[in-house]
Motif scaffolding. Structure first.
Motif, PDB file in Angstrom:
ATOM      1  N   MET A   1     -52.819 -46.567  24.978  1.00 37.36           N
ATOM      2  CA  MET A   1     -54.237 -46.292  24.862  1.00 37.36           C
ATOM      3  C   MET A   1     -54.456 -45.249  23.767  1.00 37.36           C
ATOM      4  SD  MET A   1     -55.971 -46.397  28.622  1.00 37.36           S
ATOM      5  CE  MET A   1     -54.953 -45.136  29.335  1.00 37.36           C
ATOM      6  N   ILE A   2     -55.661 -45.280  23.231  1.00 35.28           N
ATOM      7  CA  ILE A   2     -56.053 -44.391  22.140  1.00 35.28           C
ATOM      8  C   ILE A   2     -57.236 -43.546  22.578  1.00 35.28           C
ATOM      9  CG2 ILE A   2     -56.979 -44.296  19.779  1.00 35.28           C
ATOM     10  CD1 ILE A   2     -54.098 -45.360  19.911  1.00 35.28           C
ATOM     11  N   ARG A   3     -57.181 -42.252  22.281  1.00 30.35           N
ATOM     12  CA  ARG A   3     -58.313 -41.357  22.518  1.00 30.35           C
ATOM     13  C   ARG A   3     -58.945 -41.045  21.169  1.00 30.35           C
ATOM     14  NH1 ARG A   3     -58.310 -38.347  27.045  1.00 30.35           N
ATOM     15  NH2 ARG A   3     -58.280 -40.413  27.915  1.00 30.35           N
ATOM     16  N   HIS A   4     -60.262 -41.180  21.101  1.00 28.03           N
ATOM     17  CA  HIS A   4     -61.058 -40.940  19.893  1.00 28.03           C
ATOM     18  C   HIS A   4     -62.055 -39.835  20.229  1.00 28.03           C
ATOM     19  CE1 HIS A   4     -63.589 -41.838  16.423  1.00 28.03           C
ATOM     20  NE2 HIS A   4     -64.612 -42.102  17.205  1.00 28.03           N
ATOM     21  N   ILE A   5     -61.933 -38.682  19.555  1.00 27.80           N
ATOM     22  CA  ILE A   5     -62.804 -37.544  19.823  1.00 27.80           C
ATOM     23  C   ILE A   5     -63.537 -37.172  18.541  1.00 27.80           C
ATOM     24  CG2 ILE A   5     -62.917 -35.127  20.548  1.00 27.80           C
ATOM     25  CD1 ILE A   5     -60.279 -35.614  22.063  1.00 27.80           C
ATOM     26  N   VAL A   6     -64.859 -37.042  18.643  1.00 30.30           N
ATOM     27  CA  VAL A   6     -65.660 -36.594  17.511  1.00 30.30           C
ATOM     28  C   VAL A   6     -66.569 -35.472  17.988  1.00 30.30           C
ATOM     29  CG1 VAL A   6     -67.208 -37.250  15.639  1.00 30.30           C
ATOM     30  CG2 VAL A   6     -65.688 -38.972  16.630  1.00 30.30           C
ATOM     31  N   LEU A   7     -66.584 -34.381  17.241  1.00 29.75           N
ATOM     32  CA  LEU A   7     -67.465 -33.256  17.520  1.00 29.75           C
ATOM     33  C   LEU A   7     -68.518 -33.192  16.419  1.00 29.75           C
ATOM     34  CD1 LEU A   7     -64.766 -30.564  18.347  1.00 29.75           C
ATOM     35  CD2 LEU A   7     -65.959 -32.072  19.944  1.00 29.75           C
ATOM     36  N   PHE A   8     -69.767 -32.998  16.817  1.00 31.27           N
ATOM     37  CA  PHE A   8     -70.876 -32.975  15.865  1.00 31.27           C
ATOM     38  C   PHE A   8     -71.631 -31.652  15.923  1.00 31.27           C
ATOM     39  CE2 PHE A   8     -70.364 -37.401  17.107  1.00 31.27           C
ATOM     40  CZ  PHE A   8     -70.406 -38.072  15.889  1.00 31.27           C
ATOM     41  N   ARG A   9     -71.999 -31.151  14.757  1.00 29.49           N
ATOM     42  CA  ARG A   9     -73.013 -30.103  14.636  1.00 29.49           C
ATOM     43  C   ARG A   9     -74.267 -30.821  14.165  1.00 29.49           C
ATOM     44  NH1 ARG A   9     -69.182 -25.968  11.967  1.00 29.49           N
ATOM     45  NH2 ARG A   9     -68.550 -24.800  13.801  1.00 29.49           N
ATOM     46  N   LEU A  10     -75.333 -30.647  14.906  1.00 33.81           N
ATOM     47  CA  LEU A  10     -76.572 -31.353  14.596  1.00 33.81           C
ATOM     48  C   LEU A  10     -77.575 -30.448  13.902  1.00 33.81           C
ATOM     49  CD1 LEU A  10     -77.034 -33.352  17.920  1.00 33.81           C
ATOM     50  CD2 LEU A  10     -75.775 -33.989  15.857  1.00 33.81           C
ATOM     51  N   LYS A  11     -78.420 -31.063  13.082  1.00 30.16           N
ATOM     52  CA  LYS A  11     -79.486 -30.317  12.425  1.00 30.16           C
ATOM     53  C   LYS A  11     -80.511 -29.846  13.444  1.00 30.16           C
ATOM     54  CE  LYS A  11     -78.895 -33.072   8.243  1.00 30.16           C
ATOM     55  NZ  LYS A  11     -79.465 -34.171   7.445  1.00 30.16           N
ATOM     56  N   SER A  50     -68.597 -23.119  17.569  1.00 30.23           N
ATOM     57  CA  SER A  50     -68.896 -24.257  18.435  1.00 30.23           C
ATOM     58  C   SER A  50     -69.526 -25.425  17.671  1.00 30.23           C
ATOM     59  CB  SER A  50     -69.873 -23.855  19.542  1.00 30.23           C
ATOM     60  OG  SER A  50     -69.308 -22.921  20.422  1.00 30.23           O
ATOM     61  N   TYR A  51     -69.235 -26.608  18.151  1.00 30.47           N
ATOM     62  CA  TYR A  51     -69.964 -27.800  17.743  1.00 30.47           C
ATOM     63  C   TYR A  51     -70.952 -28.087  18.863  1.00 30.47           C
ATOM     64  CZ  TYR A  51     -67.210 -28.700  13.610  1.00 30.47           C
ATOM     65  OH  TYR A  51     -66.662 -28.606  12.356  1.00 30.47           O
ATOM     66  N   ASP A  52     -71.986 -28.872  18.575  1.00 33.08           N
ATOM     67  CA  ASP A  52     -73.084 -29.046  19.527  1.00 33.08           C
ATOM     68  C   ASP A  52     -72.817 -30.095  20.601  1.00 33.08           C
ATOM     69  OD1 ASP A  52     -74.796 -27.164  18.188  1.00 33.08           O
ATOM     70  OD2 ASP A  52     -75.068 -28.692  16.629  1.00 33.08           O
ATOM     71  N   ILE A  53     -72.204 -31.202  20.202  1.00 35.75           N
ATOM     72  CA  ILE A  53     -72.015 -32.309  21.148  1.00 35.75           C
ATOM     73  C   ILE A  53     -70.699 -33.019  20.839  1.00 35.75           C
ATOM     74  CG2 ILE A  53     -73.344 -33.967  19.756  1.00 35.75           C
ATOM     75  CD1 ILE A  53     -74.499 -35.013  22.489  1.00 35.75           C
ATOM     76  N   ALA A  54     -70.039 -33.453  21.893  1.00 31.32           N
ATOM     77  CA  ALA A  54     -68.755 -34.146  21.759  1.00 31.32           C
ATOM     78  C   ALA A  54     -68.895 -35.594  22.210  1.00 31.32           C
ATOM     79  CB  ALA A  54     -67.701 -33.459  22.614  1.00 31.32           C
ATOM     80  N   LEU A  55     -68.189 -36.462  21.518  1.00 30.81           N
ATOM     81  CA  LEU A  55     -68.050 -37.863  21.912  1.00 30.81           C
ATOM     82  C   LEU A  55     -66.564 -38.105  22.144  1.00 30.81           C
ATOM     83  CD1 LEU A  55     -68.994 -40.838  22.207  1.00 30.81           C
ATOM     84  CD2 LEU A  55     -68.636 -41.056  19.734  1.00 30.81           C
ATOM     85  N   VAL A  56     -66.222 -38.578  23.341  1.00 29.18           N
ATOM     86  CA  VAL A  56     -64.831 -38.864  23.684  1.00 29.18           C
ATOM     87  C   VAL A  56     -64.762 -40.308  24.156  1.00 29.18           C
ATOM     88  CG1 VAL A  56     -62.866 -38.227  25.127  1.00 29.18           C
ATOM     89  CG2 VAL A  56     -64.484 -36.454  24.370  1.00 29.18           C
ATOM     90  N   GLU A  83     -77.035 -39.189   9.457  1.00 34.40           N
ATOM     91  CA  GLU A  83     -78.336 -38.660   9.043  1.00 34.40           C
ATOM     92  C   GLU A  83     -78.714 -37.380   9.785  1.00 34.40           C
ATOM     93  OE1 GLU A  83     -80.956 -41.961   9.685  1.00 34.40           O
ATOM     94  OE2 GLU A  83     -80.130 -43.081   7.991  1.00 34.40           O
ATOM     95  N   ILE A  84     -78.328 -37.249  11.061  1.00 31.75           N
ATOM     96  CA  ILE A  84     -78.804 -36.112  11.868  1.00 31.75           C
ATOM     97  C   ILE A  84     -77.780 -34.984  12.003  1.00 31.75           C
ATOM     98  CG2 ILE A  84     -80.334 -37.648  13.161  1.00 31.75           C
ATOM     99  CD1 ILE A  84     -78.443 -37.129  15.608  1.00 31.75           C
ATOM    100  N   ARG A  85     -76.598 -35.176  11.487  1.00 33.31           N
ATOM    101  CA  ARG A  85     -75.556 -34.153  11.653  1.00 33.31           C
ATOM    102  C   ARG A  85     -75.536 -33.185  10.474  1.00 33.31           C
ATOM    103  NH1 ARG A  85     -70.190 -37.554   9.846  1.00 33.31           N
ATOM    104  NH2 ARG A  85     -70.665 -37.336   7.646  1.00 33.31           N
ATOM    105  N   GLU A  86     -75.099 -31.979  10.789  1.00 30.73           N
ATOM    106  CA  GLU A  86     -74.754 -31.023   9.734  1.00 30.73           C
ATOM    107  C   GLU A  86     -73.313 -31.265   9.314  1.00 30.73           C
ATOM    108  OE1 GLU A  86     -75.291 -26.997  11.031  1.00 30.73           O
ATOM    109  OE2 GLU A  86     -77.460 -27.188  11.100  1.00 30.73           O
ATOM    110  N   SER A  87     -72.453 -31.483  10.318  1.00 26.10           N
ATOM    111  CA  SER A  87     -71.040 -31.738  10.063  1.00 26.10           C
ATOM    112  C   SER A  87     -70.423 -32.389  11.293  1.00 26.10           C
ATOM    113  CB  SER A  87     -70.304 -30.444   9.719  1.00 26.10           C
ATOM    114  OG  SER A  87     -70.350 -29.550  10.809  1.00 26.10           O
ATOM    115  N   SER A  88     -69.208 -32.897  11.095  1.00 27.18           N
ATOM    116  CA  SER A  88     -68.467 -33.464  12.220  1.00 27.18           C
ATOM    117  C   SER A  88     -66.975 -33.373  11.924  1.00 27.18           C
ATOM    118  CB  SER A  88     -68.872 -34.920  12.485  1.00 27.18           C
ATOM    119  OG  SER A  88     -68.555 -35.731  11.379  1.00 27.18           O
ATOM    120  N   VAL A  89     -66.185 -33.396  12.992  1.00 25.28           N
ATOM    121  CA  VAL A  89     -64.732 -33.471  12.891  1.00 25.28           C
ATOM    122  C   VAL A  89     -64.261 -34.493  13.916  1.00 25.28           C
ATOM    123  CG1 VAL A  89     -64.367 -31.125  12.026  1.00 25.28           C
ATOM    124  CG2 VAL A  89     -64.379 -31.539  14.478  1.00 25.28           C
TER     125      VAL A  89
END
Length: 97
Positions: A1-11, A50-56, A83-89
């Protein structure tokens, strides 16, 4: 299985935008073959690092993660997030058996 994690900083860091973004992520459930689970959470510490929201997401395998990138359910969400993010990792890794 694969885990995909993205953290976003939103505007827009409003609670309404965080809720709408989480709902958008959860809309992927049941839409993408090989996508086992979707989890999201809003950061409550709100520190400088901190980043604002995480997607796992968890996928069955690398092929499913690769197919997700161009899946019709994901493409508009990815475009919207650009379009709505400042940045992501992101970090993608294999889970041990």
């Amino acid at each position: 299985m694969i885990r995909h994690i993205v953290l976003f900083r939103l505007k827009d860091k409003s609670p309404e935008n965080m809720k709408a973004t989480a709902e958008l992520f959860y809309s992927l459930r049941g839409q993408v073959p090989g996508l086992i689970s979707v989890e999201t959470g809003v950061d409550f510490y709100r520190t400088e690092r901190s980043y604002d929201i995480a997607l796992v997401c968890t996928f069955t395998d690398r092929a499913a993660l690769e197919a997700y990138q161009t899946h019709p359910a994901h493409v508009p969400i990815r475009k919207h997030m650009h379009e709505i993010r400042e940045s992501s990792v992101a970090c993608d890794y294999e889970l041990p058996d």
